[in-house]
Design an enzyme around this catalytic site. Sequence first.
Site, mmCIF file in Angstrom:
data_model
loop_
_atom_site.group_PDB
_atom_site.id
_atom_site.type_symbol
_atom_site.label_atom_id
_atom_site.label_comp_id
_atom_site.label_asym_id
_atom_site.label_seq_id
_atom_site.Cartn_x
_atom_site.Cartn_y
_atom_site.Cartn_z
ATOM 1 C CD GLN A 48 56.397 1.038 -71.274
ATOM 2 O OE1 GLN A 48 56.405 2.243 -71.425
ATOM 3 N NE2 GLN A 48 57.477 0.308 -71.445
ATOM 4 C CG HIS A 79 55.615 2.831 -67.864
ATOM 5 N ND1 HIS A 79 54.690 3.504 -68.620
ATOM 6 C CD2 HIS A 79 56.516 3.777 -67.491
ATOM 7 C CE1 HIS A 79 55.020 4.780 -68.720
ATOM 8 N NE2 HIS A 79 56.128 4.973 -68.024
ATOM 9 C CG PHE A 133 62.384 3.887 -69.065
ATOM 10 C CD1 PHE A 133 61.387 4.718 -68.610
ATOM 11 C CD2 PHE A 133 62.049 2.572 -69.377
ATOM 12 C CE1 PHE A 133 60.073 4.260 -68.453
ATOM 13 C CE2 PHE A 133 60.759 2.106 -69.233
ATOM 14 C CZ PHE A 133 59.772 2.951 -68.761
ATOM 15 C CG HIS A 136 61.150 9.263 -65.722
ATOM 16 N ND1 HIS A 136 60.842 10.606 -65.702
ATOM 17 C CD2 HIS A 136 59.959 8.606 -65.723
ATOM 18 C CE1 HIS A 136 59.526 10.766 -65.704
ATOM 19 N NE2 HIS A 136 58.971 9.562 -65.712
ATOM 20 C CD GLU A 137 58.946 4.936 -64.616
ATOM 21 O OE1 GLU A 137 58.636 5.754 -65.503
ATOM 22 O OE2 GLU A 137 58.152 4.584 -63.710
ATOM 23 C CE LYS A 140 55.958 11.699 -62.508
ATOM 24 N NZ LYS A 140 55.399 11.929 -63.860
ATOM 25 C CG HIS A 141 56.828 6.894 -60.470
ATOM 26 N ND1 HIS A 141 55.641 7.578 -60.304
ATOM 27 C CD2 HIS A 141 57.134 7.003 -61.795
ATOM 28 C CE1 HIS A 141 55.246 8.078 -61.466
ATOM 29 N NE2 HIS A 141 56.138 7.742 -62.388
#
Length: 273
Positions: A48, A79, A133, A136-137, A140-141
């Site tokens: 980012q 990110h 954050f 989430h990363e 999800k990933h």
Amino acid sequence: MASLSVKSTLVHLQLPLLIFLTASFCMVEEVRATQGQREFDYFKLALQWPGTYCQSTRQCCSSNACCRGSNAPTEFTIHGLWPDYNDGTWPACCRRSDFDEKEISTLLDGLQKYWPTLSCGSSSTCHGTKGSFWAHEWEKHGTCSSPVVHDEYSYFVTVLNLFFKYNVTKVLNEAGYIPSNTEKYPLGGIVSAIENAFHTTPSLVCSRGAVKELYLCFYKDFKPRDCVVGSIMKDIYSSRSSCPKYVSLPLYFSSGLGAVKTAIPWMPDNEAL
């Protein structure tokens, strides 16, 4: 009595079998859930540009790195590291592994500096809840990174190491592409600088003519590979790309938690996932 004894023995024999079969069924179901999405093809390291993200800041909070005053980030930040498919889609939320900040406690200083959140509020996680954050990363990933990366700690260490090894900000600065609110730089020149340094073609996302995200891609052994191939490469310079032929790397001046000051007027964009 003999009949009762036989029945009792059968019950005792059947209970372990029932427990075994139940456990086996649960394991199969877990494997099926994990295998519902095929194994990924390559990794995408998403970076980012804080000068663009922070321009949309309208309120400050302690978790938002844009609000750190003189300590606000001025270089590309992380990110995430995203497992992707070659067809342009990607897996997500591949297995249940809730984020646990204690697992990465030794990495927190580096994560706060190089992988900060650039907004206020909580991010959605895979199971209908809200979290950080990083949560989430990872959920999800990161959970889709197997069989290359197996656990939370390894995921975050891997991302930090890639970020340090492939220092995009340094490469662009050395090529003369420095943050500015007045200069516009040729998109092709930025792409070429990265190609020359890392022998890979990146992809970029822009917002109102400013670089917002930059992606570096890697094979599963973390050797660089192009993010764009074939006809997609033409989109970098076409009207279908979010980036014009000349782009900016804007500066952002943070006044800290007490106030918000932007270098130029900016409208917020939807948060990238």
